[in-house]
Write a protein that holds these residues in place. Structure first.
Motif, PDB file in Angstrom:
ATOM      1  N   GLU A 199       0.718  -1.326   0.186  1.00  0.00           N
ATOM      2  CA  GLU A 199      -0.010   0.196   0.133  1.00  0.00           C
ATOM      3  C   GLU A 199       0.964   1.251   0.009  1.00  0.00           C
ATOM      4  OE1 GLU A 199      -0.459  -2.556   2.207  1.00  0.00           O
ATOM      5  OE2 GLU A 199      -2.450  -3.445   1.273  1.00  0.00           O
ATOM      6  N   ALA A 200       1.898   1.193   0.577  1.00  0.00           N
ATOM      7  CA  ALA A 200       3.009   2.508   0.192  1.00  0.00           C
ATOM      8  C   ALA A 200       3.611   2.515  -0.889  1.00  0.00           C
ATOM      9  CB  ALA A 200       4.018   2.045   1.540  1.00  0.00           C
ATOM     10  N   ILE A 201       3.616   1.795  -1.972  1.00  0.00           N
ATOM     11  CA  ILE A 201       3.892   1.960  -3.084  1.00  0.00           C
ATOM     12  C   ILE A 201       2.908   3.162  -3.846  1.00  0.00           C
ATOM     13  CG2 ILE A 201       4.511   1.040  -5.447  1.00  0.00           C
ATOM     14  CD1 ILE A 201       5.259  -1.494  -3.872  1.00  0.00           C
ATOM     15  N   ARG A 202       3.448   4.075  -4.755  1.00  0.00           N
ATOM     16  CA  ARG A 202       2.782   5.117  -5.268  1.00  0.00           C
ATOM     17  C   ARG A 202       2.638   4.650  -6.777  1.00  0.00           C
ATOM     18  NH1 ARG A 202       4.077  10.783  -2.387  1.00  0.00           N
ATOM     19  NH2 ARG A 202       5.147  11.028  -4.300  1.00  0.00           N
ATOM     20  N   GLU A 203       3.872   4.503  -7.387  1.00  0.00           N
ATOM     21  CA  GLU A 203       4.085   4.095  -8.617  1.00  0.00           C
ATOM     22  C   GLU A 203       5.035   2.784  -8.856  1.00  0.00           C
ATOM     23  OE1 GLU A 203       5.751   6.671 -12.551  1.00  0.00           O
ATOM     24  OE2 GLU A 203       4.888   7.671 -10.831  1.00  0.00           O
ATOM     25  N   VAL A 204       4.700   2.221 -10.157  1.00  0.00           N
ATOM     26  CA  VAL A 204       5.518   1.046 -10.333  1.00  0.00           C
ATOM     27  C   VAL A 204       5.772   1.142 -11.996  1.00  0.00           C
ATOM     28  CG1 VAL A 204       5.728  -1.425 -10.594  1.00  0.00           C
ATOM     29  CG2 VAL A 204       4.390  -0.423  -8.740  1.00  0.00           C
ATOM     30  N   SER A 205       7.177   1.001 -12.291  1.00  0.00           N
ATOM     31  CA  SER A 205       7.648   0.958 -13.782  1.00  0.00           C
ATOM     32  C   SER A 205       8.788   0.093 -13.884  1.00  0.00           C
ATOM     33  CB  SER A 205       7.528   2.433 -14.276  1.00  0.00           C
ATOM     34  OG  SER A 205       8.038   2.229 -15.519  1.00  0.00           O
ATOM     35  N   GLU A 206       9.030  -0.502 -15.039  1.00  0.00           N
ATOM     36  CA  GLU A 206      10.353  -0.907 -15.403  1.00  0.00           C
ATOM     37  C   GLU A 206      11.103   0.103 -15.766  1.00  0.00           C
ATOM     38  OE1 GLU A 206       9.751  -4.062 -18.211  1.00  0.00           O
ATOM     39  OE2 GLU A 206       8.126  -5.196 -17.048  1.00  0.00           O
ATOM     40  N   ASP A 207      10.788   1.172 -16.128  1.00  0.00           N
ATOM     41  CA  ASP A 207      11.307   2.460 -16.616  1.00  0.00           C
ATOM     42  C   ASP A 207      11.414   3.719 -16.012  1.00  0.00           C
ATOM     43  OD1 ASP A 207      11.662   0.922 -19.213  1.00  0.00           O
ATOM     44  OD2 ASP A 207       9.521   1.324 -19.665  1.00  0.00           O
ATOM     45  N   LEU A 208      11.311   3.383 -14.588  1.00  0.00           N
ATOM     46  CA  LEU A 208      11.152   4.698 -13.847  1.00  0.00           C
ATOM     47  C   LEU A 208      12.516   5.316 -13.796  1.00  0.00           C
ATOM     48  CD1 LEU A 208       8.887   5.784 -12.425  1.00  0.00           C
ATOM     49  CD2 LEU A 208       9.708   4.731 -10.128  1.00  0.00           C
ATOM     50  N   PHE A 209      13.577   4.566 -13.823  1.00  0.00           N
ATOM     51  CA  PHE A 209      14.901   4.918 -13.894  1.00  0.00           C
ATOM     52  C   PHE A 209      15.872   4.132 -14.928  1.00  0.00           C
ATOM     53  CE2 PHE A 209      13.930   5.992  -9.670  1.00  0.00           C
ATOM     54  CZ  PHE A 209      14.527   7.150  -9.346  1.00  0.00           C
ATOM     55  N   HIS A 210      16.928   4.637 -15.463  1.00  0.00           N
ATOM     56  CA  HIS A 210      17.769   3.726 -16.272  1.00  0.00           C
ATOM     57  C   HIS A 210      19.207   4.053 -16.088  1.00  0.00           C
ATOM     58  CE1 HIS A 210      16.943   7.687 -18.487  1.00  0.00           C
ATOM     59  NE2 HIS A 210      18.340   7.944 -18.661  1.00  0.00           N
ATOM     60  N   PRO A 211      20.013   3.272 -16.619  1.00  0.00           N
ATOM     61  CA  PRO A 211      21.456   3.247 -16.032  1.00  0.00           C
ATOM     62  C   PRO A 211      22.044   4.428 -16.837  1.00  0.00           C
ATOM     63  CG  PRO A 211      21.080   0.921 -16.831  1.00  0.00           C
ATOM     64  CD  PRO A 211      19.823   2.008 -16.989  1.00  0.00           C
ATOM     65  N   VAL A 212      22.927   5.257 -16.368  1.00  0.00           N
ATOM     66  CA  VAL A 212      23.663   6.433 -16.693  1.00  0.00           C
ATOM     67  C   VAL A 212      24.869   5.797 -17.432  1.00  0.00           C
ATOM     68  CG1 VAL A 212      25.417   8.208 -15.930  1.00  0.00           C
ATOM     69  CG2 VAL A 212      23.364   7.920 -14.914  1.00  0.00           C
ATOM     70  N   THR A 213      25.071   6.481 -18.723  1.00  0.00           N
ATOM     71  CA  THR A 213      26.118   5.883 -19.812  1.00  0.00           C
ATOM     72  C   THR A 213      27.051   6.778 -19.991  1.00  0.00           C
ATOM     73  OG1 THR A 213      24.720   6.418 -21.602  1.00  0.00           O
ATOM     74  CG2 THR A 213      24.466   4.203 -20.601  1.00  0.00           C
ATOM     75  N   CYS A 214      26.791   8.201 -19.542  1.00  0.00           N
ATOM     76  CA  CYS A 214      27.797   9.133 -19.810  1.00  0.00           C
ATOM     77  C   CYS A 214      29.461   8.902 -19.350  1.00  0.00           C
ATOM     78  CB  CYS A 214      27.390  10.449 -19.168  1.00  0.00           C
ATOM     79  SG  CYS A 214      28.627  11.739 -19.380  1.00  0.00           S
ATOM     80  N   ARG A 215      30.373   8.489 -20.124  1.00  0.00           N
ATOM     81  CA  ARG A 215      31.491   8.381 -19.826  1.00  0.00           C
ATOM     82  C   ARG A 215      32.269   9.410 -18.654  1.00  0.00           C
ATOM     83  NH1 ARG A 215      34.398   5.188 -24.713  1.00  0.00           N
ATOM     84  NH2 ARG A 215      32.545   4.048 -25.181  1.00  0.00           N
TER      85      ARG A 215
END
Length: 120
Positions: free
Chosen positions: A82-98
């Motif tokens: 019940e504490a979860i407000r949003e769910v997504s596989e794509d809420l975050f993505h890995p940083v790729t900037c060298r």
């Protein structure tokens, strides 16, 4: 869209066990101004209490003026669904900037999709 990947819509509203999977990113009610963010590590079915979702937590790495970058912080805890407000596989993505990765060696960094400027 991010790096030619179509982002899936987040699931919010009434979240139940059927629409929550191991590996999903979650936005969790913190009781404070800002929510907490993390990733589902595991779900326990039929546990003895209501805290049956294990979440590994993220914390902001840099001041928001330098980008919305996050890293693993604070370990993990069991929470109530019940504490979860949003769910997504794509809420975050890995940083790729060298350049950014070079200044934060050995720390996996993530970028929040909603605020991504594609500099990551």
């Amino acid at each position: 869209e991010w790096n030619n990947i179509t982002l899936r819509p987040a699931r919010s509203g009434h979240i139940n066990d059927r629409n929550l999977s191991k590996g999903d990113w979650v936005e969790v009610e913190s009781g404070r101004t800002n929510p907490w963010y993390g990733k589902v590590l595991k779900k326990i079915k039929g546990g003895s209490n209501d805290r049956n979702i294990a979440v590994k937590w993220l914390g902001r790495m840099l001041p928001k003026s330098q980008g919305d970058f996050w890293a693993w912080r604070g370990g993990s805890h069991f929470i109530e669904i019940e504490a979860i407000r949003e769910v997504s596989e794509d809420l975050f993505h890995p940083v790729t900037c060298r350049t950014l990765l070079a200044t934060h060696k050995h720390i996996p960094l993530f970028c929040r999709a909603k605020t991504c400027t594609e500099d990551c």
